[in-house]
Design a protein around this motif. Structure first.
Motif, PDB file in Angstrom:
ATOM      1  N   GLY A 102       0.820  -1.201   0.000  1.00  0.00           N
ATOM      2  CA  GLY A 102       0.000   0.000   0.000  1.00  0.00           C
ATOM      3  C   GLY A 102       0.854   1.249   0.000  1.00  0.00           C
ATOM      4  N   LEU A 103       0.361   2.324   0.558  1.00  0.00           N
ATOM      5  CA  LEU A 103       1.107   3.578   0.601  1.00  0.00           C
ATOM      6  C   LEU A 103       2.222   3.450   1.631  1.00  0.00           C
ATOM      7  CD1 LEU A 103      -1.882   6.104   0.581  1.00  0.00           C
ATOM      8  CD2 LEU A 103      -0.798   4.945  -1.329  1.00  0.00           C
ATOM      9  N   TYR A 104       3.442   3.727   1.231  1.00  0.00           N
ATOM     10  CA  TYR A 104       4.554   3.671   2.181  1.00  0.00           C
ATOM     11  C   TYR A 104       5.463   4.873   1.970  1.00  0.00           C
ATOM     12  CZ  TYR A 104       6.555   1.159  -1.881  1.00  0.00           C
ATOM     13  OH  TYR A 104       6.939   0.763  -3.132  1.00  0.00           O
ATOM     14  N   PHE A 142     -11.521  -4.182  -3.333  1.00  0.00           N
ATOM     15  CA  PHE A 142     -11.023  -4.947  -2.199  1.00  0.00           C
ATOM     16  C   PHE A 142     -11.940  -4.859  -0.978  1.00  0.00           C
ATOM     17  CE2 PHE A 142      -7.347  -4.593  -4.800  1.00  0.00           C
ATOM     18  CZ  PHE A 142      -6.486  -5.632  -4.462  1.00  0.00           C
ATOM     19  N   VAL A 143     -12.043  -5.991  -0.290  1.00  0.00           N
ATOM     20  CA  VAL A 143     -12.683  -6.011   1.028  1.00  0.00           C
ATOM     21  C   VAL A 143     -11.621  -6.154   2.116  1.00  0.00           C
ATOM     22  CG1 VAL A 143     -14.853  -6.945   0.167  1.00  0.00           C
ATOM     23  CG2 VAL A 143     -13.066  -8.526   0.917  1.00  0.00           C
ATOM     24  N   THR A 144     -10.411  -6.574   1.731  1.00  0.00           N
ATOM     25  CA  THR A 144      -9.297  -6.683   2.680  1.00  0.00           C
ATOM     26  C   THR A 144      -8.914  -5.293   3.170  1.00  0.00           C
ATOM     27  OG1 THR A 144      -8.452  -8.613   1.487  1.00  0.00           O
ATOM     28  CG2 THR A 144      -6.919  -7.482   2.969  1.00  0.00           C
ATOM     29  N   PRO A 145      -8.815  -5.087   4.495  1.00  0.00           N
ATOM     30  CA  PRO A 145      -8.441  -3.766   5.010  1.00  0.00           C
ATOM     31  C   PRO A 145      -7.081  -3.335   4.481  1.00  0.00           C
ATOM     32  CG  PRO A 145      -9.268  -5.171   6.765  1.00  0.00           C
ATOM     33  CD  PRO A 145      -9.102  -6.053   5.574  1.00  0.00           C
ATOM     34  N   PRO A 146      -6.888  -2.035   4.218  1.00  0.00           N
ATOM     35  CA  PRO A 146      -5.612  -1.562   3.664  1.00  0.00           C
ATOM     36  C   PRO A 146      -4.475  -1.740   4.655  1.00  0.00           C
ATOM     37  CG  PRO A 146      -6.962   0.292   4.341  1.00  0.00           C
ATOM     38  CD  PRO A 146      -7.827  -0.925   4.467  1.00  0.00           C
ATOM     39  N   SER A 147      -3.281  -1.918   4.116  1.00  0.00           N
ATOM     40  CA  SER A 147      -2.089  -2.084   4.944  1.00  0.00           C
ATOM     41  C   SER A 147      -0.881  -1.684   4.120  1.00  0.00           C
ATOM     42  CB  SER A 147      -1.959  -3.542   5.400  1.00  0.00           C
ATOM     43  OG  SER A 147      -0.787  -3.734   6.170  1.00  0.00           O
ATOM     44  N   GLN A 174      -8.058  12.574   9.989  1.00  0.00           N
ATOM     45  CA  GLN A 174      -7.053  11.616  10.479  1.00  0.00           C
ATOM     46  C   GLN A 174      -7.647  10.213  10.564  1.00  0.00           C
ATOM     47  OE1 GLN A 174      -3.833  11.852  11.425  1.00  0.00           O
ATOM     48  NE2 GLN A 174      -3.407  14.049  11.549  1.00  0.00           N
ATOM     49  N   ARG A 175      -8.830  10.105  11.150  1.00  0.00           N
ATOM     50  CA  ARG A 175      -9.476   8.791  11.317  1.00  0.00           C
ATOM     51  C   ARG A 175      -9.811   8.179   9.959  1.00  0.00           C
ATOM     52  NH1 ARG A 175     -12.557  11.501  15.422  1.00  0.00           N
ATOM     53  NH2 ARG A 175     -14.328  11.577  13.982  1.00  0.00           N
ATOM     54  N   LEU A 176     -10.287   9.032   9.052  1.00  0.00           N
ATOM     55  CA  LEU A 176     -10.679   8.545   7.736  1.00  0.00           C
ATOM     56  C   LEU A 176      -9.480   7.980   6.974  1.00  0.00           C
ATOM     57  CD1 LEU A 176     -13.058   8.391   5.687  1.00  0.00           C
ATOM     58  CD2 LEU A 176     -12.257  10.597   4.811  1.00  0.00           C
ATOM     59  N   CYS A 177      -8.364   8.707   6.965  1.00  0.00           N
ATOM     60  CA  CYS A 177      -7.168   8.253   6.254  1.00  0.00           C
ATOM     61  C   CYS A 177      -6.615   6.968   6.869  1.00  0.00           C
ATOM     62  CB  CYS A 177      -6.100   9.340   6.270  1.00  0.00           C
ATOM     63  SG  CYS A 177      -6.432  10.700   5.127  1.00  0.00           S
ATOM     64  N   ALA A 178      -6.641   6.886   8.197  1.00  0.00           N
ATOM     65  CA  ALA A 178      -6.142   5.681   8.856  1.00  0.00           C
ATOM     66  C   ALA A 178      -6.973   4.464   8.471  1.00  0.00           C
ATOM     67  CB  ALA A 178      -6.159   5.874  10.368  1.00  0.00           C
ATOM     68  N   VAL A 192      -2.549   5.376   6.288  1.00  0.00           N
ATOM     69  CA  VAL A 192      -1.550   6.432   6.466  1.00  0.00           C
ATOM     70  C   VAL A 192      -2.247   7.655   7.042  1.00  0.00           C
ATOM     71  CG1 VAL A 192      -0.019   5.694   4.578  1.00  0.00           C
ATOM     72  CG2 VAL A 192      -1.870   7.316   4.109  1.00  0.00           C
ATOM     73  N   SER A 193      -1.460   8.610   7.514  1.00  0.00           N
ATOM     74  CA  SER A 193      -2.025   9.859   8.009  1.00  0.00           C
ATOM     75  C   SER A 193      -2.223  10.821   6.832  1.00  0.00           C
ATOM     76  CB  SER A 193      -1.075  10.491   9.027  1.00  0.00           C
ATOM     77  OG  SER A 193       0.110  10.947   8.372  1.00  0.00           O
ATOM     78  N   PRO A 194      -3.054  11.852   6.992  1.00  0.00           N
ATOM     79  CA  PRO A 194      -3.203  12.844   5.918  1.00  0.00           C
ATOM     80  C   PRO A 194      -1.872  13.484   5.532  1.00  0.00           C
ATOM     81  CG  PRO A 194      -4.909  13.148   7.570  1.00  0.00           C
ATOM     82  CD  PRO A 194      -3.946  12.140   8.134  1.00  0.00           C
ATOM     83  N   LYS A 195      -1.023  13.749   6.526  1.00  0.00           N
ATOM     84  CA  LYS A 195       0.287  14.358   6.242  1.00  0.00           C
ATOM     85  C   LYS A 195       1.139  13.436   5.379  1.00  0.00           C
ATOM     86  CE  LYS A 195       4.259  16.503   8.539  1.00  0.00           C
ATOM     87  NZ  LYS A 195       4.870  16.851   9.854  1.00  0.00           N
ATOM     88  N   GLN A 196       1.126  12.131   5.692  1.00  0.00           N
ATOM     89  CA  GLN A 196       1.892  11.168   4.890  1.00  0.00           C
ATOM     90  C   GLN A 196       1.332  11.065   3.473  1.00  0.00           C
ATOM     91  OE1 GLN A 196       1.355   7.930   7.696  1.00  0.00           O
ATOM     92  NE2 GLN A 196       3.563   7.863   8.119  1.00  0.00           N
TER      93      GLN A 196
END
Length: 275
Positions: free
Chosen positions: A73-75, A103-108, A191-195, A200-204
């Protein structure tokens, strides 16, 4: 290691899939190392007879019966892929909206040693990709992947939330505060939505989007040795050259000048660095 890109032809699918990347290698006595850079997508990697494992040396392909799958995912740091054995890999790179759609798999950031085909693409997916690996022509493989995803998209009517389109349309000058204001969210809700949606955080997220925008600009620079990095920094959302330099070190493991020498484009689409 050799690579090629299949460009999505369907206008209906393009908002959800950036491209399909094929990686292949013959058995070698020397280790082949390729650095993958942070990107604004979710990559589903499918390998034949291999699985991807995380080691101290980096990400290594090891023998496995059947198909191996992984998700990246996003790194926010460069990831080194190591290969000495034969490799045949299909990487499907989904946009943020595409990940939500398919996808139904939670993002990671990374998911290893987990079946990602059955829960996300149905009971016929493994058989389909096993047959696809029997096709040598990678353009024909790409057509097969595209038709498979179009079929899955028609059977999966899950709507994509508007905020995911807002995320991907952010400019390099966008801040967390301005993004929250555009969505009419509090920064805490953002923040909660992006997580939840992106891991990731909005800043990331904004940092990655700014970096990818800069890479697009660099890709259009004809004379790499004559780049005015100070102007490039200001024009692309960085405070100054020191800010840009710091981001390059953390996101690519290289200074901007060294990166411009080590990086290469695959089919004018995918940027990687060679070790």
């Amino acid at each position: 290691m050799e690579s090629s890109v299949y460009h999505i032809q369907s206008l209906a699918l393009r908002p959800f899939v950036q491209y399909v990347l094929f990686n292949y290698a013959k058995k070698s006595t020397s280790e082949q190392r390729v650095t993958s850079l942070p990107n604004s997508n979710f990559c589903l990697g499918i390998t034949k007879g291999k699985e991807l494992c995380k080691t101290e040396k980096g990400l290594v392909f090891r023998p496995k019966e059947g198909l191996g799958t992984y998700l990246s995912g996003l790194y926010t740091e460069p990831h080194v892929f190591c290969c000495t054995d034969e490799l045949d890999e299909i990487c499907i790179d989904f946009t943020l909206a595409g990940y939500h759609r398919f996808f139904v798999t939670p993002p990671s950031t990374y998911l290893f040693s987990e079946d990602l085909l059955l829960p996300n693409f149905g009971p016929q997916a493994e058989t389909f990709f096993e047959h696809l690996f029997c096709i040598e022509d990678r353009y024909v493989r790409g057509l097969g992947v595209e038709q498979f995803l179009l079929f899955r998209m028609r059977t999966n009517v899950r709507e994509v939330p508007a905020y995911l389109h807002v995320f991907t349309s952010c400019t390099p000058l966008c801040t967390v505060s301005s993004l929250a204001g555009k969505l009419q969210y509090s920064e805490r809700k953002l923040q909660r939505l992006c997580a939840k949606e992106l891991a990731v955080s909005p800043k990331q997220l904004l940092r990655i989007l700014r970096f990818r925008s800069l890479l697009d600009v660099l890709g259009n620079c004809v004379e790499g040795n004559n780049i005015n990095w100070e102007i490039l920094a200001y024009d692309n959302g960085y405070f100054d050259y020191s800010h840009l330099h710091r981001d390059f070190q953390q996101l690519t493991g290289r200074s901007p000048v060294v990166f411009s020498k080590d990086s290469r484009k695959i089919d004018a689409t995918v940027t990687v660095c060679l070790e």
